[in-house]
Motif scaffolding. Structure first.
Motif, short mmCIF file in Angstrom:
data_model
loop_
_atom_site.label_atom_id
_atom_site.label_comp_id
_atom_site.label_asym_id
_atom_site.label_seq_id
_atom_site.Cartn_x
_atom_site.Cartn_y
_atom_site.Cartn_z
N ARG A 123 0.85 -1.20 0.00
CA ARG A 123 0.00 0.00 0.00
C ARG A 123 0.88 1.24 0.00
O ARG A 123 1.95 1.23 0.59
CB ARG A 123 -0.96 -0.01 1.17
N PRO A 124 0.45 2.30 -0.67
CA PRO A 124 1.27 3.51 -0.69
C PRO A 124 1.36 4.11 0.71
O PRO A 124 0.44 3.95 1.53
CB PRO A 124 0.51 4.44 -1.64
N PRO A 125 2.46 4.80 0.99
CA PRO A 125 2.57 5.43 2.30
C PRO A 125 1.53 6.53 2.44
O PRO A 125 1.07 7.11 1.45
CB PRO A 125 3.99 6.01 2.31
N HIS A 126 1.16 6.80 3.65
CA HIS A 126 0.24 7.90 3.92
C HIS A 126 0.85 9.18 3.37
O HIS A 126 2.06 9.38 3.43
CB HIS A 126 0.00 8.02 5.44
N PRO A 127 0.04 10.08 2.81
CA PRO A 127 0.59 11.31 2.22
C PRO A 127 1.34 12.19 3.23
O PRO A 127 2.23 12.94 2.87
CB PRO A 127 -0.61 12.04 1.65
N GLU A 128 0.98 12.08 4.49
CA GLU A 128 1.64 12.88 5.53
C GLU A 128 2.50 11.97 6.40
O GLU A 128 2.02 10.94 6.88
CB GLU A 128 0.59 13.56 6.42
N PRO A 129 3.77 12.32 6.60
CA PRO A 129 4.60 11.51 7.49
C PRO A 129 4.11 11.61 8.93
O PRO A 129 3.33 12.50 9.27
CB PRO A 129 5.99 12.13 7.33
N PRO A 130 4.56 10.69 9.77
CA PRO A 130 4.16 10.78 11.18
C PRO A 130 4.57 12.14 11.76
O PRO A 130 5.61 12.70 11.37
CB PRO A 130 4.93 9.65 11.85
N PRO A 131 3.78 12.67 12.67
CA PRO A 131 4.11 13.98 13.25
C PRO A 131 5.40 13.93 14.07
O PRO A 131 5.80 12.86 14.55
CB PRO A 131 2.90 14.30 14.14
N ALA A 132 6.03 15.07 14.19
CA ALA A 132 7.24 15.18 15.02
C ALA A 132 6.92 14.67 16.42
O ALA A 132 5.83 14.90 16.93
CB ALA A 132 7.72 16.63 15.06
N GLY A 133 7.85 13.95 16.98
CA GLY A 133 7.65 13.41 18.32
C GLY A 133 7.03 12.03 18.33
O GLY A 133 6.81 11.45 19.38
#
Length: 155
Positions: A22-32
């Protein structure tokens, strides 16, 4: 409009690696975020476009390396014919005897020709002996009806 053919066969355990399908989510995980979550996102983001595993959404074959395209056809019937040839070749190895039925396989080919003719994609999967898995896909291109922003890998 034209059609690309894709074929993947391999161990079922590899096919089951859904994160790479599956393609990665368009937004990376948030900082922290947890470091393992960030690392996993990076892995998927870098591997998804290049890994040879069949994507969960058929149209995403179009972002895979051009070398994975087995053939290209202008006509839907020609693409469906290739599908029929692959089914005939692999049918003796299908884990399910019912799926080897030639009448059923002919219906799949006819249905594929109709679907491709309307601009849709076709994706079929079969468990093989050992346990292995066979994935066959025909993707309509220029543009893809399901994800129009994907570009053609060949042209």
């Amino acid at each position: 409009m034209h059609h690309h053919g894709y074929l993947w066969t391999g161990p079922k355990e590899r096919f089951d690696q859904e994160a790479l399908r599956r393609p990665p989510h368009p937004e990376p995980p948030p900082a922290g975020s947890r470091p393992e979550l960030i690392q996993r996102y990076r892995e998927v983001a870098s591997e998804f476009p290049t890994v040879d595993l069949p994507p969960l959404e058929t149209a995403y074959w179009l972002i895979k390396p051009r070398s994975l395209v087995r053939a290209t056809w202008e006509e839907a019937k020609e693409a469906a014919s290739w599908l029929g040839e692959q089914l005939a070749e692999y049918a003796p190895r299908f884990a399910s005897e019912a799926q080897r039925d030639t009448t059923q396989l002919a219906r799949l080919v006819n249905s594929a020709a109709e679907r491709l003719g309307s601009g849709a994609d076709v994706s079929l999967g079969f468990y093989l002996e050992r346990p292995s898995y066979l994935s066959l896909a025909l993707v309509t291109c220029s543009p893809s009806r399901s994800i129009p922003e994907l570009t053609c890998p060949v042209r």
